[in-house]
Scaffold this motif. Structure first.
Motif, PDB file in Angstrom:
ATOM      1  N   PRO A  20       0.830  -1.212   0.000  1.00  0.00           N
ATOM      2  CA  PRO A  20       0.000   0.000   0.000  1.00  0.00           C
ATOM      3  C   PRO A  20       0.865   1.264   0.000  1.00  0.00           C
ATOM      4  CG  PRO A  20      -0.805  -1.573   1.629  1.00  0.00           C
ATOM      5  CD  PRO A  20       0.524  -2.089   1.146  1.00  0.00           C
ATOM      6  N   ILE A  21       0.455   2.250  -0.771  1.00  0.00           N
ATOM      7  CA  ILE A  21       1.156   3.534  -0.737  1.00  0.00           C
ATOM      8  C   ILE A  21       0.648   4.407   0.409  1.00  0.00           C
ATOM      9  CG2 ILE A  21       1.692   3.515  -3.198  1.00  0.00           C
ATOM     10  CD1 ILE A  21      -0.667   5.494  -3.558  1.00  0.00           C
ATOM     11  N   LEU A  22      -0.504   4.057   0.951  1.00  0.00           N
ATOM     12  CA  LEU A  22      -1.025   4.739   2.137  1.00  0.00           C
ATOM     13  C   LEU A  22      -1.907   3.763   2.892  1.00  0.00           C
ATOM     14  CD1 LEU A  22      -0.946   7.581   3.502  1.00  0.00           C
ATOM     15  CD2 LEU A  22      -3.223   7.942   2.523  1.00  0.00           C
ATOM     16  N   ASN A  23      -1.585   3.554   4.150  1.00  0.00           N
ATOM     17  CA  ASN A  23      -2.338   2.617   4.971  1.00  0.00           C
ATOM     18  C   ASN A  23      -3.271   3.378   5.901  1.00  0.00           C
ATOM     19  OD1 ASN A  23      -3.079   0.054   5.986  1.00  0.00           O
ATOM     20  ND2 ASN A  23      -0.966  -0.653   5.765  1.00  0.00           N
ATOM     21  N   THR A  24      -4.068   2.638   6.669  1.00  0.00           N
ATOM     22  CA  THR A  24      -4.981   3.278   7.607  1.00  0.00           C
ATOM     23  C   THR A  24      -4.209   4.059   8.661  1.00  0.00           C
ATOM     24  OG1 THR A  24      -5.037   1.188   8.813  1.00  0.00           O
ATOM     25  CG2 THR A  24      -6.832   1.620   7.298  1.00  0.00           C
ATOM     26  N   GLY A  25      -4.884   5.027   9.267  1.00  0.00           N
ATOM     27  CA  GLY A  25      -4.240   5.902  10.226  1.00  0.00           C
ATOM     28  C   GLY A  25      -4.093   5.290  11.606  1.00  0.00           C
ATOM     29  N   GLU A  26      -3.532   6.078  12.484  1.00  0.00           N
ATOM     30  CA  GLU A  26      -3.292   5.621  13.848  1.00  0.00           C
ATOM     31  C   GLU A  26      -4.607   5.492  14.627  1.00  0.00           C
ATOM     32  OE1 GLU A  26      -0.436   8.014  15.861  1.00  0.00           O
ATOM     33  OE2 GLU A  26       1.029   7.916  14.229  1.00  0.00           O
ATOM     34  N   ILE A  43       2.416  19.305  -7.904  1.00  0.00           N
ATOM     35  CA  ILE A  43       2.873  20.621  -7.477  1.00  0.00           C
ATOM     36  C   ILE A  43       4.400  20.584  -7.480  1.00  0.00           C
ATOM     37  CG2 ILE A  43       2.844  22.368  -5.663  1.00  0.00           C
ATOM     38  CD1 ILE A  43       0.185  21.309  -4.758  1.00  0.00           C
ATOM     39  N   GLY A  44       4.992  21.100  -8.532  1.00  0.00           N
ATOM     40  CA  GLY A  44       6.440  20.997  -8.672  1.00  0.00           C
ATOM     41  C   GLY A  44       6.847  19.539  -8.785  1.00  0.00           C
ATOM     42  N   ASP A  45       7.763  19.126  -7.947  1.00  0.00           N
ATOM     43  CA  ASP A  45       8.218  17.728  -7.935  1.00  0.00           C
ATOM     44  C   ASP A  45       7.417  16.858  -6.981  1.00  0.00           C
ATOM     45  OD1 ASP A  45      10.220  18.322  -9.764  1.00  0.00           O
ATOM     46  OD2 ASP A  45      11.670  18.845  -8.206  1.00  0.00           O
ATOM     47  N   GLU A  46       6.369  17.394  -6.393  1.00  0.00           N
ATOM     48  CA  GLU A  46       5.572  16.655  -5.428  1.00  0.00           C
ATOM     49  C   GLU A  46       4.204  16.309  -5.998  1.00  0.00           C
ATOM     50  OE1 GLU A  46       7.311  18.581  -1.284  1.00  0.00           O
ATOM     51  OE2 GLU A  46       5.461  19.394  -2.153  1.00  0.00           O
ATOM     52  N   LYS A  47       3.650  15.239  -5.459  1.00  0.00           N
ATOM     53  CA  LYS A  47       2.275  14.862  -5.779  1.00  0.00           C
ATOM     54  C   LYS A  47       1.436  14.982  -4.512  1.00  0.00           C
ATOM     55  CE  LYS A  47       3.316  11.610  -9.560  1.00  0.00           C
ATOM     56  NZ  LYS A  47       2.654  12.370 -10.621  1.00  0.00           N
ATOM     57  N   ILE A  70       1.509  13.307   0.774  1.00  0.00           N
ATOM     58  CA  ILE A  70       2.406  13.903  -0.225  1.00  0.00           C
ATOM     59  C   ILE A  70       3.478  12.895  -0.629  1.00  0.00           C
ATOM     60  CG2 ILE A  70       4.043  15.775  -0.685  1.00  0.00           C
ATOM     61  CD1 ILE A  70       2.514  17.472   1.343  1.00  0.00           C
ATOM     62  N   SER A  71       3.729  12.825  -1.937  1.00  0.00           N
ATOM     63  CA  SER A  71       4.796  11.973  -2.468  1.00  0.00           C
ATOM     64  C   SER A  71       5.907  12.838  -3.041  1.00  0.00           C
ATOM     65  CB  SER A  71       4.250  11.054  -3.563  1.00  0.00           C
ATOM     66  OG  SER A  71       5.305  10.334  -4.184  1.00  0.00           O
ATOM     67  N   LYS A  79       3.485  10.174   2.246  1.00  0.00           N
ATOM     68  CA  LYS A  79       3.550  10.426   3.678  1.00  0.00           C
ATOM     69  C   LYS A  79       2.437  11.390   4.053  1.00  0.00           C
ATOM     70  CE  LYS A  79       6.614  12.043   7.375  1.00  0.00           C
ATOM     71  NZ  LYS A  79       7.957  12.605   7.696  1.00  0.00           N
ATOM     72  N   ARG A  80       1.741  11.080   5.144  1.00  0.00           N
ATOM     73  CA  ARG A  80       0.675  11.958   5.602  1.00  0.00           C
ATOM     74  C   ARG A  80       1.204  13.363   5.892  1.00  0.00           C
ATOM     75  NH1 ARG A  80      -1.204   7.187   6.994  1.00  0.00           N
ATOM     76  NH2 ARG A  80      -3.466   6.845   7.009  1.00  0.00           N
ATOM     77  N   PHE A  81       0.437  14.344   5.466  1.00  0.00           N
ATOM     78  CA  PHE A  81       0.770  15.723   5.816  1.00  0.00           C
ATOM     79  C   PHE A  81       0.466  15.984   7.280  1.00  0.00           C
ATOM     80  CE2 PHE A  81      -0.767  20.094   6.385  1.00  0.00           C
ATOM     81  CZ  PHE A  81       0.377  20.801   6.035  1.00  0.00           C
ATOM     82  N   SER A  82      -0.596  15.366   7.778  1.00  0.00           N
ATOM     83  CA  SER A  82      -1.014  15.604   9.146  1.00  0.00           C
ATOM     84  C   SER A  82      -1.847  14.425   9.629  1.00  0.00           C
ATOM     85  CB  SER A  82      -1.835  16.893   9.234  1.00  0.00           C
ATOM     86  OG  SER A  82      -2.419  17.055  10.506  1.00  0.00           O
TER      87      SER A  82
END
Length: 252
Positions: A20-26, A43-47, A70-71, A79-82
């Motif tokens: 998974p590129i993103l799993n469930t949260g804490e 956005i620039g070099d980020e997704k 954000i990737s 990675k989660r932003f928040s």
């Protein structure tokens, strides 16, 4: 959340993400019970991947709120932003602000999203009522919310309008969305706008409905529309919200 790479000419699967590129949260976070992708922009070099998180409630209901991941490696990992959602609950929308479509329009980020307004009962179970609202941002992170309803219910049969997908083609905004009715499962709808705020529903022009048989014969929903060379391709979920699979349709 996982992803696949496909050949746009024949839809041959080239690559499937092994993890998974993103799993469930804490535990106890807004996305502890599930994460679903909704919209992604470069956005620039980020997704920026806008997703919504599921959180069950003690009363047998649930909350759906939009988060951001954000990737920085071209979408291989995120990675989660928040740990908290971008679209927090409000007095007007106490349980659902999700299924967003984000479009960068000059220097403004524009968002159309599913807004939970109340609960109703359907087939003996509690179900949310939701429609499409609008928000703006200068950075894609902090959003200024409005009271603007973009797509409202047409009648008492409709109780859910979700998963907007917006493009701007030659100065005309076009939106596809999923309509949930009491009489039939999800179908797709379509609307146009000159400013992205005031929309004219043209569901009769959506150009696709359920098949006579097979994986998308009962339901079609949660679409995305992308332009590949000169053709528009629609990816959408089939029966049981996608349990039977997802597929592609091409605009002719």
């Amino acid at each position: 959340i996982r992803y696949i790479d496909v050949n746009p000419k024949n839809m041959e699967i080239i690559y499937t993400s092994p993890e998974p590129i993103l799993n469930t949260g804490e535990f106890s976070c807004f996305d502890e019970d599930g994460v679903v992708p909704s919209s992604i922009i470069n956005i620039g070099d980020e997704k920026y991947l806008y997703y919504f998180g599921w959180q069950k409630t003690f009363s047998n209901g649930y909350m759906l709120l939009c988060g951001l991941a954000i990737s920085r490696d071209n979408g291989k990992t995120f990675k989660r932003f928040s740990k908290t959602p971008l679209l927090e609950r409000s007095d007007r929308e106490p349980f659902q602000r999700s299924t967003v479509s984000v479009l960068r329009d000059n220097n403004i980020f524009r968002m159309w999203y599913s807004s939970g307004v109340s609960w109703t009962e359907f087939n003996g179970k509690p179900c949310p009522k939701y429609l499409i609202r609008y928000a703006e941002s200068t950075d894609g992170i902090k959003w200024n919310h409005t009271d603007k309803i973009c797509i409202d219910f047409l009648d008492d049969d409709e109780f859910g309008i979700a998963r907007p997908w917006v493009i701007n083609e030659d100065g005309i905004y076009k939106m596809w969305y999923s309509i949930r009715r009491k009489s039939i499962p999800y179908r797709l709808g379509y609307a146009i706008s000159k400013n992205g705020l005031d929309w004219e529903r043209r569901d009769q022009d959506v150009g696709i409905t359920v098949s006579d048989k097979g994986w998308d014969s009962q339901m079609i929903c949660f679409n995305s529309v992308v332009k590949i060379e000169k053709e528009y391709h629609m990816f959408y979920n089939g029966n049981k919200h996608g349990v039977d699979g997802f597929g592609r349709a091409i605009l002719h």
